[in-house]
Design a protein around this motif. Sequence first.
Motif, short mmCIF file in Angstrom:
data_model
loop_
_atom_site.label_atom_id
_atom_site.label_comp_id
_atom_site.label_asym_id
_atom_site.label_seq_id
_atom_site.Cartn_x
_atom_site.Cartn_y
_atom_site.Cartn_z
N GLY A 55 0.78 -1.16 0.02
CA GLY A 55 0.09 0.08 -0.01
C GLY A 55 0.78 1.26 -0.02
N SER A 56 0.31 2.27 -0.12
CA SER A 56 0.98 3.53 -0.33
C SER A 56 0.18 4.80 0.04
CB SER A 56 1.83 3.75 -1.77
OG SER A 56 0.60 4.06 -2.84
N GLU A 57 1.04 5.74 0.41
CA GLU A 57 0.46 7.10 0.84
C GLU A 57 1.45 8.18 0.62
OE1 GLU A 57 -0.84 7.38 4.91
OE2 GLU A 57 -2.59 5.80 4.64
N PRO A 58 1.02 9.50 0.39
CA PRO A 58 2.11 10.48 -0.03
C PRO A 58 3.38 10.22 0.89
CG PRO A 58 -0.11 11.42 -0.10
CD PRO A 58 -0.23 9.91 0.44
N GLY A 59 4.56 9.85 0.37
CA GLY A 59 5.70 9.77 0.93
C GLY A 59 5.95 8.52 1.92
N GLU A 60 4.84 7.46 1.37
CA GLU A 60 5.02 6.24 2.66
C GLU A 60 4.61 4.91 1.80
OE1 GLU A 60 2.94 4.72 6.89
OE2 GLU A 60 2.76 6.86 5.99
N TYR A 61 5.32 3.87 1.95
CA TYR A 61 4.87 2.66 1.41
C TYR A 61 4.55 1.70 2.77
CZ TYR A 61 6.39 4.18 -2.99
OH TYR A 61 6.74 4.96 -4.33
N PHE A 62 3.92 0.57 2.50
CA PHE A 62 3.63 -0.15 3.56
C PHE A 62 3.10 -1.51 3.25
CE2 PHE A 62 0.28 2.74 3.46
CZ PHE A 62 -0.77 1.96 3.24
N PHE A 63 3.11 -2.58 3.96
CA PHE A 63 2.55 -3.92 3.53
C PHE A 63 1.09 -3.70 4.05
CE2 PHE A 63 7.04 -5.74 3.87
CZ PHE A 63 7.34 -5.69 2.65
N LYS A 64 0.20 -4.19 3.24
CA LYS A 64 -1.25 -4.41 3.51
C LYS A 64 -1.30 -5.47 4.49
CE LYS A 64 -2.59 -2.55 -0.99
NZ LYS A 64 -3.38 -2.84 -2.09
N LEU A 65 -1.52 -5.15 5.72
CA LEU A 65 -1.82 -6.34 6.95
C LEU A 65 -3.07 -7.18 6.45
CD1 LEU A 65 -0.72 -4.74 10.17
CD2 LEU A 65 0.81 -5.95 8.48
#
Length: 374
Positions: A55-65
Amino acid sequence: MKYHKPSFFDQFKCIGSACTDTCCAGWEIEVDETTAQGYLAEKGAFGDRLRREIGSEPGEYFFKLKNNRCPFLNKENLCDIFINLGEDRLCDICREHPRFYNWFGDYTEVGLGLCCEEAERLLFSDSKPLTFVEEVHTDASDLLDDESEECEQMLEERKAIFTILQNRKKNIGARLKRLLLQLPYADEMLLLTVPILEWDDPESIPKLDYNAKPSTNTLKSSALFLIRFFGGMESLDETWPSMMKELEQNIDSLIDVDKAAEFIQFMKGENRLYEYEHIAVYLVYRYYPEILFDGQIEAKILFAAASICLLFLMDLQCFQENGVYTQQDRIELVRRFSKEIEYCPENMERFEKCCTEQYEDLLNSMFNLCSLTE
């Protein structure tokens, strides 16, 4: 370049699926931008899976739990990214966790966070006082002379704190009280510019009488202050506030000095009282250097004292329920505390705010509760 680390640091190795509380579940996992871009460009079926699960948001990436677990944590509690792409393709946080790093120009400190049970096993594996090792590399210094002097002064102060915390002629409560006695002088720099107080010198600071034993009502109000404060913090789930509520419900039993003494005798018989010393040294090692940036000496010492006092109450609760207190109990409770408090920036900020707004209440409550561990 100086590189400072606990003597057991290099022994750490993730135990993978053998871990009872995987770090790949229960909290958001951020992906650094460089690694995320590599994942998004990956080809083949696994690349398609990576793109679906990031997943992503402005300036940030992350794994979708999924069900509060990393989508790449398989049924065997092993990492599919590691299996398919190799260790060098892990994102920064997955590759480094639970290691932490503090950089001060040409001086770097590393350690292992207590949210990890294997890090805890290493911390508690040896009853001897914790030691640290330093490696020196011949690189040009990035520090200005005055900054270097401040860093060296901080390190000397911390070394003096370690000496007090590792003085086994006194119990852990007395050692912490000894540090708390110094806090009114914190603005003058903790241990260098102010003569070190004698152990039995209650006249040094009238507000804190070193030899005084708090009444039952005073102990109770101090314990409730601490429990309610930590119980009102941000939590990963309902488990933490429930644990704090249970402590509050059993408060009369927990502040019973005879029952506390029974637990201390049990731990002494197991030769495990050193565990509190190791935790306190870890907390000072990790957080005291931050005074170079925020100047909050009081907050660093009070956090170590508050952590030990709360863990002692949690330990008492476990002991009174089960009649024993195993090292696995120790690992579980410290890990829970670390994940809920240490690894939540909002909670750490809230503690520092309390040190500013309720300093007298916090200082006196911790001083009183330290008497329970004597």
